[in-house]
Enzyme design. Structure first.
Site, mmCIF file in Angstrom:
data_model
loop_
_atom_site.group_PDB
_atom_site.id
_atom_site.type_symbol
_atom_site.label_atom_id
_atom_site.label_comp_id
_atom_site.label_asym_id
_atom_site.label_seq_id
_atom_site.Cartn_x
_atom_site.Cartn_y
_atom_site.Cartn_z
ATOM 1 N N GLU A 157 -37.908 -31.041 -27.339
ATOM 2 C CA GLU A 157 -38.597 -29.786 -27.120
ATOM 3 C C GLU A 157 -38.346 -29.038 -25.903
ATOM 4 O O GLU A 157 -39.287 -29.303 -24.846
ATOM 5 C CB GLU A 157 -40.271 -30.334 -26.984
ATOM 6 C CG GLU A 157 -40.523 -30.947 -28.710
ATOM 7 C CD GLU A 157 -41.977 -31.599 -28.837
ATOM 8 O OE1 GLU A 157 -42.500 -31.643 -27.792
ATOM 9 O OE2 GLU A 157 -42.116 -32.077 -29.807
ATOM 10 N N HIS A 175 -43.708 -34.768 -37.074
ATOM 11 C CA HIS A 175 -43.460 -34.219 -35.625
ATOM 12 C C HIS A 175 -42.944 -35.182 -34.849
ATOM 13 O O HIS A 175 -42.999 -36.291 -35.108
ATOM 14 C CB HIS A 175 -44.848 -33.536 -35.274
ATOM 15 C CG HIS A 175 -45.364 -32.198 -35.566
ATOM 16 N ND1 HIS A 175 -45.602 -31.095 -34.970
ATOM 17 C CD2 HIS A 175 -45.017 -31.678 -36.822
ATOM 18 C CE1 HIS A 175 -45.911 -30.309 -35.462
ATOM 19 N NE2 HIS A 175 -45.556 -30.332 -36.673
ATOM 20 N N GLU A 209 -40.864 -30.948 -36.927
ATOM 21 C CA GLU A 209 -40.778 -30.351 -35.787
ATOM 22 C C GLU A 209 -39.328 -30.249 -35.249
ATOM 23 O O GLU A 209 -38.486 -29.735 -35.764
ATOM 24 C CB GLU A 209 -41.934 -30.737 -34.826
ATOM 25 C CG GLU A 209 -42.155 -29.728 -33.724
ATOM 26 C CD GLU A 209 -43.205 -30.608 -32.765
ATOM 27 O OE1 GLU A 209 -44.149 -29.723 -32.126
ATOM 28 O OE2 GLU A 209 -43.033 -31.836 -32.571
ATOM 29 N N GLU A 224 -47.125 -24.804 -29.960
ATOM 30 C CA GLU A 224 -47.860 -25.662 -29.270
ATOM 31 C C GLU A 224 -47.780 -25.369 -27.632
ATOM 32 O O GLU A 224 -48.665 -25.255 -26.892
ATOM 33 C CB GLU A 224 -47.858 -27.036 -29.562
ATOM 34 C CG GLU A 224 -46.625 -27.793 -29.518
ATOM 35 C CD GLU A 224 -46.500 -29.254 -29.807
ATOM 36 O OE1 GLU A 224 -47.631 -29.691 -30.540
ATOM 37 O OE2 GLU A 224 -45.626 -29.792 -29.304
HETATM 38 C C1 NOJ Z 1 -47.641 -33.375 -30.946
HETATM 39 C C2 NOJ Z 1 -47.584 -32.383 -32.253
HETATM 40 O O1 NOJ Z 1 -46.361 -31.580 -32.406
HETATM 41 C C3 NOJ Z 1 -48.623 -31.826 -32.469
HETATM 42 O O2 NOJ Z 1 -48.846 -30.774 -33.372
HETATM 43 C C4 NOJ Z 1 -49.997 -32.794 -32.672
HETATM 44 O O3 NOJ Z 1 -51.172 -31.862 -32.460
HETATM 45 C C5 NOJ Z 1 -49.916 -33.367 -31.391
HETATM 46 N N1 NOJ Z 1 -48.695 -34.232 -31.163
HETATM 47 C C6 NOJ Z 1 -51.178 -34.841 -31.550
HETATM 48 O O4 NOJ Z 1 -50.572 -35.699 -32.541
HETATM 49 CA CA CA Z 2 -44.626 -31.807 -30.542
#
Ligand code: NOJ
Ligand code: CA
Length: 656
Positions: free
Chosen positions: A155, A430, A449, A455
């Site tokens: 990320e 994710h 992801e 986010e």
């Molecule tokens: C990271 C994830 O990418 C996100 O989408 C999620 O809300 C949080 N972790 C909590 O699990």
């Molecule tokens: Ca994430």
């Protein structure tokens, strides 16, 4: 020995040099990869690399069309020529041997190692893979590092520069030769029981990259016993940047669909109790701001049903979130709901409304805790008619100390995909293992992801993703496979969370609203979220585009692009006549001249255009969207005007 692609342009040469086996790659007789070593370092054994002799070679060709149950294109042609070279050691009492299998396609090459059962190599521990990629020129690369502070996650923002400056990077690694004539993408395919591959630069002026494998807790990379095959090492090739996507090479190097039935697998759009946690108006944990309540979930279900969404994701429904949920990862239950969330009641309510819950499973890397509960959890979800899970692995090391990308985790992810398939469950992972094409074999492996998604615009310390971000993602991360980026934030300044518009230096969305729409077409995912709070879509005419956009495609065409600057994509919906066009730009405003020659000739269409309003600008005027309609045909050329940080989204339907 040589093998060439069916069109004759890509040629791989496998030969011995001083007793070591090498491969090299030419395209149109121009060297791209110079002779590069292959081999392995084993624990407690000498490396398998030196004193080799070729004992045999076989060839075959393959040409087959197959249909994806869902995807960015429906039909895939798997057409290659193959060369398999067997080698053996010459200077050891019990010689070890392996096969280097090479497949040459028109869009790239793949090679892998195969270890037959043999007396000199039974059980083994690989310490390092010695595969090299000796690039012929100091190509420009777009990369994310793998030796970063958060070393086991993907990320980060992308950088670009000549390969001679690379330290350690992740794949897919996208490269452009200095003369601009060729694009290359180094990646891997069919990662099943091995460690994830990174690429290590020589940290000098060298142009040679070397495979580097993620370690388990004891430092070992791969444990196995013969017979054994490695993942494919792949090099995708294209003359034009617009030909890099859709990237199908990796799919062609995975085994065919293993599921007896795939009719239960369905791409869909979804909403969810999610963004509220990221902007701090709700919590995953229990308390006054708990998001996953029965009542709140029903509100989301009503909204989904009213707007044609298939799924409602609910995060924070299960116990284990209170306190530090990363440190307490062994405490997550995947069956027990918080008292204010009646799982059965909301599952039933959703079903009556024609919507399904998407169950959230955050593991934080507590792998054994999750694996212990897999059967009971999946059985519960199935009994409630739930067929999709979003899982999460927020961690750098597992509880046992294994790298997030080690063979241990590769095995875990595969186990979950297989279990999920047995229970009729689709997956959206994710913090996943990177995508190496497993969706061909397990089409319930929908999306993941594995990159910097939306986010980060909610809370990232660096203010969020810069306007160029998605124009790079498209040619890097997205070449591996679908991504759950979660587009569609309309409250771009996040006023609702803060009670005032966020300042430019605070985390916020650095795009225009029209660009949020365009991302539905540009960033492919069979599970596509409308990520904002339902109330932020109310009385928003632009929401109509999200309601109507397709998520499954017959055809995909990249119309215009430059990595890091802009990209325009057209896709035709699966089994229909409608096209959707998405165009995005970085911080520069631009006008693209787009011929609609992909439309069926002689037919009349209507284009519904969602464009950046006049004076729109991601920085200080991101919201204006102009919606217009006009007749178009395959002879039309559209002037697609994009604001700084902007985009345009177009739905093109047959005229009545
Ligand atoms: C990271 C994830 O990418 C996100 O989408 C999620 O809300 C949080 N972790 C909590 O699990
Ligand atoms: Ca994430």
């Amino acid at each position: 020995m040589q093998v060439a692609s069916p069109d004759g342009r890509n040629q791989v040469t496998v030969e011995l040099r001083d007793g070591r086996l090498t491969y090299s790659l030419d395209r149109d007789q121009r060297p791209l990869i110079l002779p590069s070593l292959v081999g392995f370092a084993f624990r407690r054994e000498p490396p398998l690399r030196d004193g080799l002799r070729i004992t045999d070679s076989t060839r075959q060709s393959h040409d087959e069309w197959w249909t994806q149950p869902w995807g960015e294109v429906a039909r895939v042609r798997e057409h290659y020529n193959e060369l398999a070279v067997s080698v053996t050691e010459t200077d050891r009492p019990i010689a070890r041997r392996f096969i280097l299998r090479v497949r040459a396609f028109d869009d790239g090459i793949g090679f892998r190692y195969e270890f037959p059962r043999q007396p000199g190599l039974a059980e083994f521990v690989i310490q390092d893979e010695l595969t090299e990629f000796a690039l012929a020129d100091n190509a420009r690369a777009w990369w994310i590092p793998s030796n970063y502070a958060r070393k086991d996650r993907s990320e980060m923002l992308y950088s670009s520069g000549p390969i001679s400056v690379l330290d350690s990077v992740q794949t897919p690694l996208t490269l452009q030769t200095q003369d601009g004539r060729t694009f290359m993408v180094i990646h891997e395919a069919n990662l099943v029981d091995y460690a994830r591959m990174f690429l290590r630069g020589a940290r000098s002026e060298s142009r040679t990259l070397t495979a580097a494998l993620a370690p388990m807790a004891d430092g070992s990379k791969v444990r196995g016993r013969t017979p054994f095959v490695t993942p494919w090492r792949t090099i995708q090739l294209a003359d034009q940047v617009t030909e890099l996507s859709p990237s199908l090479l990796g799919l062609k190097l995975n085994p065919p669909n293993a599921l007896a039935r795939t009719d239960w697998i369905h791409p869909m759009k979804y909403v969810g109790i999610w963004w509220g946690m990221h902007i701090n108006t709700m919590t995953w944990s229990s308390g006054p701001k708990h998001g996953a309540t029965t009542e709140n979930t029903k509100r989301y279900i009503d909204f989904a049903a009213a707007n044609g969404f298939g799924g409602v994701l609910v995060e924070g429904w299960n116990t284990g979130w209170d306190g530090d949920w990363i440190a307490n990862r062994e405490a997550f239950s995947f069956t027990q709901a918080y008292p204010d969330y009646d799982l059965k009641a909301v599952a039933d309510y959703a079903r009556q409304k024609g919507v399904r819950l998407i169950v959230h499973n955050e593991t934080s890397g507590g792998i054994e805790n999750y694996e212990r509960q897999l059967d009971s959890a999946f059985a519960l979800y199935r009994s409630l008619g739930l067929d999709a899970i979003k899982s999460g692995y927020v961690t750098d090391l597992t509880t046992e100390g294994h790298s997030h990308y080690s063979q241990y985790m590769v095995r875990h992810y595969r186990k979950v995909v297989e279990q999920a398939a047995k229970y009729g469950i689709m997956l959206n992972v994710h913090e996943p293992m990177h995508d190496t094409g497993e969706r061909r074999t397990y089409p319930n492996m929908m999306s993941r992801e594995g990159s910097r998604g939306q986010e980060y615009n909610a809370w990232s310390g660096d203010g969020g993703n810069p306007p160029e971000h998605e124009t790079i993602l498209f040619f890097t991360r997205m070449l591996a496979g679908p991504m759950d980026f979660t587009p569609g934030i309309f409250d771009l300044l996040i006023e609702r969370g803060t009670g005032r518009p966020r300042r430019p230096d605070e985390p916020r969305i650095r795009t225009t609203l029209a660009k949020q729409l365009a991302l539905y077409v540009v960033l492919y995912s069979p599970l596509q979220m409308a990520a904002d709070l339902p109330e932020n879509y109310e009385r928003q005419p632009a929401f109509q585009f999200i309601r109507g956009v397709a998520v499954d495609w017959d055809t995909t065409r990249v119309l215009a692009a430059r990595i890091g600057d802009y990209v325009a994509v057209a896709r035709r919906e699966r089994g229909g006549q409608s096209w959707f066009l998405g165009a995005i730009t970085d911080e520069e405003e631009r006008t693209l001249d787009i011929p609609l020659s992909f439309l069926a000739p002689g037919r009349r269409y209507v284009a519904e255009i969602y464009a950046d309003g006049s004076k729109a600008h991601w920085l200080d005027n991101p919201l204006p969207v102009t919606i217009s309609r006009r007749p178009v045909t395959s002879a039309t050329r559209l002037r697609v005007k994009l604001a700084p940080g902007g985009g345009q989204a177009i739905r093109i339907r047959l005229a009545k």
